[in-house]
Each structure stands twice: as C-alpha cells, then as structure tokens.
Design a protein around this motif. Sequence first.
Motif, mmCIF file in Angstrom:
data_model
loop_
_atom_site.group_PDB
_atom_site.id
_atom_site.type_symbol
_atom_site.label_atom_id
_atom_site.label_comp_id
_atom_site.label_asym_id
_atom_site.label_seq_id
_atom_site.Cartn_x
_atom_site.Cartn_y
_atom_site.Cartn_z
ATOM 1 N N PHE A 35 45.372 49.696 33.907
ATOM 2 C CA PHE A 35 44.984 50.975 33.295
ATOM 3 C C PHE A 35 44.336 51.905 34.318
ATOM 4 C CE2 PHE A 35 45.152 48.263 29.483
ATOM 5 C CZ PHE A 35 45.932 49.065 28.656
ATOM 6 N N ILE A 36 43.713 51.342 35.327
ATOM 7 C CA ILE A 36 43.127 52.137 36.398
ATOM 8 C C ILE A 36 43.461 51.472 37.734
ATOM 9 C CG2 ILE A 36 41.218 53.006 34.988
ATOM 10 C CD1 ILE A 36 39.386 50.967 36.421
ATOM 11 N N ILE A 37 43.340 52.227 38.797
ATOM 12 C CA ILE A 37 43.454 51.683 40.144
ATOM 13 C C ILE A 37 42.286 52.209 40.968
ATOM 14 C CG2 ILE A 37 45.964 51.417 40.111
ATOM 15 C CD1 ILE A 37 46.154 54.049 41.669
ATOM 16 N N ARG A 38 41.952 51.467 42.016
ATOM 17 C CA ARG A 38 40.922 51.915 42.944
ATOM 18 C C ARG A 38 41.580 52.489 44.185
ATOM 19 N NH1 ARG A 38 36.721 46.759 42.784
ATOM 20 N NH2 ARG A 38 35.609 47.351 40.879
ATOM 21 N N THR A 39 41.121 53.643 44.590
ATOM 22 C CA THR A 39 41.613 54.274 45.812
ATOM 23 C C THR A 39 40.412 54.566 46.705
ATOM 24 O OG1 THR A 39 41.367 56.565 45.074
ATOM 25 C CG2 THR A 39 43.386 55.399 44.395
ATOM 26 N N PRO A 40 40.622 54.879 47.974
ATOM 27 C CA PRO A 40 39.487 55.229 48.839
ATOM 28 C C PRO A 40 38.674 56.413 48.319
ATOM 29 C CG PRO A 40 41.426 54.791 50.167
ATOM 30 C CD PRO A 40 41.879 54.792 48.732
ATOM 31 N N GLN A 41 39.306 57.247 47.492
ATOM 32 C CA GLN A 41 38.589 58.407 46.953
ATOM 33 C C GLN A 41 37.897 58.126 45.623
ATOM 34 O OE1 GLN A 41 41.976 58.656 47.915
ATOM 35 N NE2 GLN A 41 41.214 59.191 49.972
ATOM 36 N N GLY A 42 38.243 57.023 44.964
ATOM 37 C CA GLY A 42 37.618 56.719 43.691
ATOM 38 C C GLY A 42 38.592 56.085 42.710
ATOM 39 N N ARG A 43 38.195 56.024 41.442
ATOM 40 C CA ARG A 43 39.032 55.426 40.399
ATOM 41 C C ARG A 43 40.036 56.450 39.885
ATOM 42 N NH1 ARG A 43 34.805 52.604 42.509
ATOM 43 N NH2 ARG A 43 34.294 50.738 41.307
ATOM 44 N N ARG A 44 41.243 55.978 39.652
ATOM 45 C CA ARG A 44 42.292 56.860 39.144
ATOM 46 C C ARG A 44 42.957 56.198 37.935
ATOM 47 N NH1 ARG A 44 45.524 60.898 41.346
ATOM 48 N NH2 ARG A 44 44.708 60.518 43.451
ATOM 49 N N ALA A 45 43.154 56.978 36.877
ATOM 50 C CA ALA A 45 43.856 56.480 35.693
ATOM 51 C C ALA A 45 45.351 56.418 35.977
ATOM 52 C CB ALA A 45 43.591 57.385 34.498
ATOM 53 N N THR A 46 46.002 55.368 35.475
ATOM 54 C CA THR A 46 47.444 55.212 35.658
ATOM 55 C C THR A 46 48.187 55.825 34.473
ATOM 56 O OG1 THR A 46 47.507 53.069 34.544
ATOM 57 C CG2 THR A 46 47.033 53.068 36.917
ATOM 58 N N SER A 47 49.489 55.906 34.607
ATOM 59 C CA SER A 47 50.313 56.425 33.507
ATOM 60 C C SER A 47 50.194 55.522 32.280
ATOM 61 C CB SER A 47 51.771 56.537 33.942
ATOM 62 O OG SER A 47 52.264 55.282 34.377
ATOM 63 N N LYS A 48 49.965 54.224 32.493
ATOM 64 C CA LYS A 48 49.798 53.307 31.370
ATOM 65 C C LYS A 48 48.570 53.685 30.546
ATOM 66 C CE LYS A 48 49.259 48.385 30.264
ATOM 67 N NZ LYS A 48 49.205 46.995 30.803
ATOM 68 N N ALA A 49 47.488 54.063 31.220
ATOM 69 C CA ALA A 49 46.268 54.480 30.515
ATOM 70 C C ALA A 49 46.501 55.780 29.756
ATOM 71 C CB ALA A 49 45.127 54.642 31.505
ATOM 72 N N ILE A 50 47.190 56.701 30.395
ATOM 73 C CA ILE A 50 47.451 57.992 29.757
ATOM 74 C C ILE A 50 48.333 57.813 28.523
ATOM 75 C CG2 ILE A 50 48.524 60.252 30.110
ATOM 76 C CD1 ILE A 50 47.732 59.879 33.123
ATOM 77 N N ASP A 51 49.349 56.968 28.631
ATOM 78 C CA ASP A 51 50.206 56.689 27.478
ATOM 79 C C ASP A 51 49.427 55.998 26.368
ATOM 80 O OD1 ASP A 51 52.315 57.785 28.849
ATOM 81 O OD2 ASP A 51 53.121 55.859 29.537
ATOM 82 N N HIS A 52 48.540 55.064 26.754
ATOM 83 C CA HIS A 52 47.777 54.334 25.751
ATOM 84 C C HIS A 52 46.865 55.269 24.965
ATOM 85 C CE1 HIS A 52 46.074 50.711 23.965
ATOM 86 N NE2 HIS A 52 44.867 51.230 24.138
ATOM 87 N N LEU A 53 46.331 56.272 25.647
ATOM 88 C CA LEU A 53 45.466 57.241 24.978
ATOM 89 C C LEU A 53 46.257 58.309 24.239
ATOM 90 C CD1 LEU A 53 42.749 57.797 27.763
ATOM 91 C CD2 LEU A 53 42.542 56.396 25.703
ATOM 92 N N GLY A 54 47.575 58.291 24.422
ATOM 93 C CA GLY A 54 48.406 59.283 23.748
ATOM 94 C C GLY A 54 48.280 60.660 24.356
#
Length: 351
Positions: free
Chosen positions: A319-338
């Motif tokens: 649902f999220i990934i960690r990047t050097p800049q911070g946490r980012r929501a994935t498309s799976k999270a966005i779809d889950h939230l509708g």
Amino acid sequence: MARQRMISSDSSDTSSSQPVPAAKESVPDDSLRPSKLADMIGQRAVIERLDILVDAARKQAECLPHILFDGPPGLGKTTLATVLPKEMGVELTLASGASLSSPKEIMPYLTNLTDHGVLFIDEIHRLPKSVEEFLYTAMEDFRIDIVLGEGLGARTLSMPLKRFSLIGATTRSGMLSAPLRDRFQVREHLDFYELDELARIVSINARKLGVPIDETSTSELARRSRGTPRIANSLLFWVRNFAISRGDGTITLSITRQALEMQQVDIAGLDKQDRRYLETLVSVFGGGPRGIDAIAATMNIPSETLSEEVEPFLLREGFIIRTPQGRRATSKAIDHLGRSGPASPPGGGLF
C-alpha cells in the motif's frame, strides 16, 4: 507432561528462591494454543526441523539445543516455546527480557532449572549487555561465575548448573549482540501464514470454542487476519461474541461481515488507523513522498507508533513504499480508498 513456572527475580537469597505460578494468559492463548507439534498448522519446514531435534534429543536422553525464534508478533514463537517442553516431557520456566535488568535477576531462573529443563526468555533482545554476557558461560559450559567480595579480597565462585535449553523469542533479532546470537545452535525464522492455513486455524479453533461456523466465514476471517494467527484468533473471538449477542450463536458470512464492519476491519485487513494513515498520505500530501514525521504530526500520533505498528503491514502488502524522499502511496492504496491517482506535490518530506 511439562510444567510451567516463573521464578521470582529477587536474588537476595537464591537458595530460597521458590517458583511461583505462571501468570494466566489471555483466554484466546490458553484455550486455542496447540499442545503438540503435530497440532501446529503452518510453518511446516520449521516444524519438521524441530520434530527432528525433539526426536534426536529423546533418543539420546539429551536436552534440546539452544533455540532462537524470530519473526513478527503473533506468528507462534511463544506457542512453539511452550510446545517443545511438552514434547520432551520437561519443565518450562518463563521469563521476560524486559524484566531482567541485571545478572542477579536472572540467577534464580538459572539455579532453579531442573535437569534438561527449558528456560524461555520472551523479547530476548531487550536483555541488557551485562545479562547477555552473564549468559555466555551458562549456555556454553552450564555454569555461572559469581564474584564474592570487593576490591583485592574479591574472589570468583564458579557454580555448576543443570543442563538446560535456552529458548529465546524476538521480534528484532538484529538487536541481539552477535556473541549471544551465535550461541544459539538453532535459529528459526517464522513467516506469515497463507490464507488456507489461517482458514484451517479458524475452523479448528471455532470447534474448540464450540461455535458453528461455515466455510465462507472462515475464509472471510482468514482474509482479514493479516497472515497472523493471533489476529485471526482475536477476530474469531469477537465474531463469536457478536454472533451470540446479535444472532443465534452461529457464525455466518453475514454475521462475520457485520461484526468486522463494527470493528472497522475492512476486506484487506486494514483497520481504522491504517486507513487514516493512507487517507492522510493521499488526501493531505497528494500521495507523497512525505516524511514520517510530517505524517505523524498531521495525524497527531507519535511517529514511532506509525513506524512500528502501522507501516509494517502497509509496506508488506504494497500500500505504501519508502523512497529516499519519504513515504509514497501506491496505486493499490489509491484504488483501495476509491480515489483517482493523485499528482505528487513538488518537493516532499525527508525520509
């Protein structure tokens, strides 16, 4: 039959230390925990290796080797530690790493062990370095060294111990010092459970509780249990109570969904706080990237709570990934939230 006990950590007189009854655990653990390796579901490779260790130890009349279990909470580390002494027919002594702040506090546990007995230390990574070092000779040579007196008149007394097995459980094996970690002859990592394994656990435990449940309901509970038997058991107890209060005591798919909706556990196993995290990341920060401190401040929740309790499941499920800049929501999270795909704002918080 193995006996369980806990030893008082008051070491003012180790010779008079008496075992006291183990504190009663929660009802789900007591009533649903397996009592034999053959009853364990999941972790089949681990169970097979442990079965070989038990069989070999019994045939040679030896104690089990020192064993370290590691893995996320709720996967069966404590269950395995309690099952192994029962298989061996020896006594189990329980301790917690958080309560052993000095060598004198672990001495009663060691000196009161029975021959071939098992000492189980939960959250062993919380042992201070002084206690870890005190365990070195106990684990290797089955003796402890006690310093008597002070200054030039001090002398060291070597006290032999009965042969025993130390079983440690930890959710953070990396926090153990290398010398202590290396003294465990056997190290086993527990993984998350498959859906069919969780469904079997739910079905078996429902029978133990004497509550009727259909196959679709067991699958529904398994799907929302995050791959963790402890969570599956907790949800089963809640749904059982809901079925008794709002129905005729039978767990059906409709009852299961109503009960879990009241607990705010959705189809993916996310609870209210998980969804709030994702809503904050997507709605407030445009999907990220954003640093954990910024997210925590917006949610008014300590960042440690998010990183230790919320993020592990969201990361594992993608649902999220960690990047050097911070946490980012994935498309799976966005779809889950509708929601529709957000555009990431410029910049972003620090990782």
